[in-house]
Design an enzyme around this catalytic site. Structure first.
Site, PDB file in Angstrom:
ATOM      1  N   GLU A 165     -74.267  94.980  23.033  1.00 57.38           N
ATOM      2  CA  GLU A 165     -73.012  95.160  22.281  1.00 57.38           C
ATOM      3  C   GLU A 165     -72.661  93.854  21.575  1.00 57.38           C
ATOM      4  O   GLU A 165     -72.962  92.770  22.065  1.00 57.38           O
ATOM      5  CB  GLU A 165     -71.892  95.616  23.225  1.00 57.38           C
ATOM      6  CG  GLU A 165     -71.668  94.766  24.464  1.00 57.38           C
ATOM      7  CD  GLU A 165     -70.835  93.520  24.228  1.00 57.38           C
ATOM      8  OE1 GLU A 165     -70.117  93.491  23.212  1.00 57.38           O
ATOM      9  OE2 GLU A 165     -70.913  92.585  25.037  1.00 57.38           O
ATOM     10  N   GLU A 169     -63.338  91.209  21.638  1.00 57.72           N
ATOM     11  CA  GLU A 169     -62.135  91.759  22.253  1.00 57.72           C
ATOM     12  C   GLU A 169     -60.952  91.580  21.321  1.00 57.72           C
ATOM     13  O   GLU A 169     -60.801  90.564  20.668  1.00 57.72           O
ATOM     14  CB  GLU A 169     -61.890  91.093  23.606  1.00 57.72           C
ATOM     15  CG  GLU A 169     -62.921  91.509  24.647  1.00 57.72           C
ATOM     16  CD  GLU A 169     -62.612  90.974  26.023  1.00 57.72           C
ATOM     17  OE1 GLU A 169     -61.427  91.025  26.428  1.00 57.72           O
ATOM     18  OE2 GLU A 169     -63.538  90.507  26.699  1.00 57.72           O
ATOM     19  N   CYS A 280     -67.990  86.418  27.509  1.00 60.40           N
ATOM     20  CA  CYS A 280     -69.347  86.341  26.958  1.00 60.40           C
ATOM     21  C   CYS A 280     -69.841  84.941  26.628  1.00 60.40           C
ATOM     22  O   CYS A 280     -70.936  84.565  27.043  1.00 60.40           O
ATOM     23  CB  CYS A 280     -69.445  87.204  25.698  1.00 60.40           C
ATOM     24  SG  CYS A 280     -69.333  88.967  26.032  1.00 60.40           S
TER      25      CYS A 280
END
Length: 469
Positions: A165, A169, A280
């Site tokens: 992905e 956010e 991440c």
């Protein structure tokens, strides 16, 4: 052998990636049944809540779930049933950084990935396409394939794909609606290419074919780490320049604007700040560092490690600047920290710069008022306890107050720190804030969010990232 026509999808993991991704797939593919399965009962109950109080705050997500839940989108804790029913399975479980053992502090903990893989092998009685959705180290798919093949039942075959992905956010739903690219990695075998085509057909329901990139399995896995590392590198680069700006009198906004006009560079991710956070960037860079070390590439590892070290330096530098500006001590002083999420438009606090700032302020024995419009109070307490494991929670609660509004947080404070770029902070009645603060009233803008000249005219002593005081 023709590509499998996918009629039912299972997603193992109902977190920040699996939930929004598969909700959008359900919306865009009404002919496909989508089942999101997770062992966490509280999380599934939240996804199924009658008032749509979802476990994740993401703009636009509630509308997607309202349009699909109970029609072709389902949330369940019955993982085995979901696996058995599916033609294609997304593995979207957590891959945190290891806290102990070999590679602690750098390597990804693949325990959840392996457990999910073994569960698929144990339950499945028909062939499945298994898709890595979690961010994983390069060649994890090989381990998954080995486990699946060693434990598969007769006449049951598994094809492994990598489909990382690339969501940000706060804009995840829009990123899913209009992705820059969808990346699918497969083995270069007839079976691998057929599986790749099956997943491509799903995304092609709304994503233009030219934006669906098909590559080798290992290239796909590494591309995810590389993309996040290079984005974080840009942030650390501009933050390093912000320190020079503060020392020389240059303005980091002006420098970044001038640099961003170069078409080879571009303006994105050149916004100086108190530091990057989220689930991440740091995790993926550390993963890349560990990979380089494992491959006996110490210079490469050192290069990427510096991106994280610069981020930590930026947070320390900012909290020190607060102390230095407040006459070299904040002991007994009250500081309002506005924002606790790692960025605006999310309730996620993972690796948030605000956690580091508050920890530093508490170590200096100051009192801290915290306000964030989306982060649950229980999450703030949990983050502060984890950040200071040797400090009793009662002691933390003596120094920290969680407030229900920005105005409440600022009342009686000697300094205000902007830690998250929530737009509502721009619209605060700053004249009212100033009237109710202890004088001199200091304001530290860690996100380049506010008009420093306007605040200075009100009476604030303003300190901004990337500008000399």
């Amino acid at each position: 052998m023709a590509p499998t026509v996918v009629k039912t999808i299972c997603c193992i993991g109902a977190g920040y990636v699996g939930g929004p991704t598969c909700a959008v797939i359900a919306l865009k593919c009404p002919h496909i049944k989508v089942i999101i399965a997770d062992l966490n009962q509280a999380r599934i109950d939240a996804w199924n809540s009658p008032d749509y109080k979802l476990p994740i705050y993401e703009p636009g997500l509630e509308d997607v779930v309202r349009a699909t839940r109970g029609k072709n989108l389902f949330f369940t804790t019955e993982v085995d049933n979901a696996i058995e029913a599916a033609d294609l399975i997304f593995v979207s479980v957590n891959t945190p950084t290891k806290k102990g053992g070999v590679g602690a502090g750098f390597a990804a903990d693949l325990n959840y990935v392996e457990r999910a893989t073994r569960q698929i092998a144990s339950v499945a009685t028909s062939s499945k396409i298994v898709v890595e959705k979690s961010t994983v180290p390069c060649r994890t798919a090989e381990s998954m394939r080995t486990i699946l093949e060693a434990n598969s039942k007769p006449h049951c075959r598994f094809d492994i794909l990598s489909n990382p992905e690339f969501l940000a956010e706060g804009t995840a739903v829009n990123d899913l609606f209009k992705p820059d690219r969808v990346l699918i990695g497969s083995l270069h075998t007839p079976e691998g290419k057929d599986a790749c085509e099956s997943l491509t057909e799903i995304y092609a329901n709304w994503v233009p074919r030219e934006r669906i990139l098909t590559v080798g399995l290992w290239s796909s896995e590494l591309s995810k780490l590389a993309a996040n590392a290079m984005l974080a590198q840009r942030i650390s680069s501009v933050n390093a320049l912000s320190a020079i700006c503060e020392a020389t009198g240059a303005n980091i906004d002006e420098v970044a604007h001038a640099v961003g006009f170069d078409s080879r560079v571009g303006p994105k991710f050149l916004k100086a700040s108190v530091g990057f956070g989220g689930s991440c960037f740091q995790k993926d860079i550390l993963n890349l560092v560990y990979l380089a070390d494992s491959l006996h590439l110490p210079e490469v590892a050192a290069y990427w490690r510096q991106v994280v070290e610069m981020n930590e330096y930026q947070k320390r530098r900012f909290s020190k600047r607060v102390v230095d500006t407040l006459f070299n001590t904040i002991t007994g002083k009250r500081i309002a920290v506005l924002g606790f999420a790692f960025k605006a438009d999310t309730g996620d606090t993972r690796e948030s710069a605000a956690i580091s700032l508050v920890k530093d302020f508490l170590a200096e024995r100051s009192y801290v008022n915290i306000y964030d419009p989306k982060v649950e109070h229980s999450q703030i307490w949990a983050d502060l306890a984890e950040a200071s494991p040797l400090t009793p929670r009662d002691k933390i609660k003596q120094q920290v107050t969680i407030c229900s509004s920005a105005l409440e947080a600022c009342k009686g404070a000697e300094a205000v720190v902007i830690a998250t770029e929530w737009k509502e902070f721009i619209e605060i009645d700053w004249e009212d804030v100033y009237r109710n603060m202890t004088k001199p009233a200091f304001l530290f803008d860690g996100r380049l969010l506010l008009d420093a000249d306007k605040l200075t005219k009100i009476g604030f002593k303003v300190t901004t990232i990337g500008r000399s005081s």
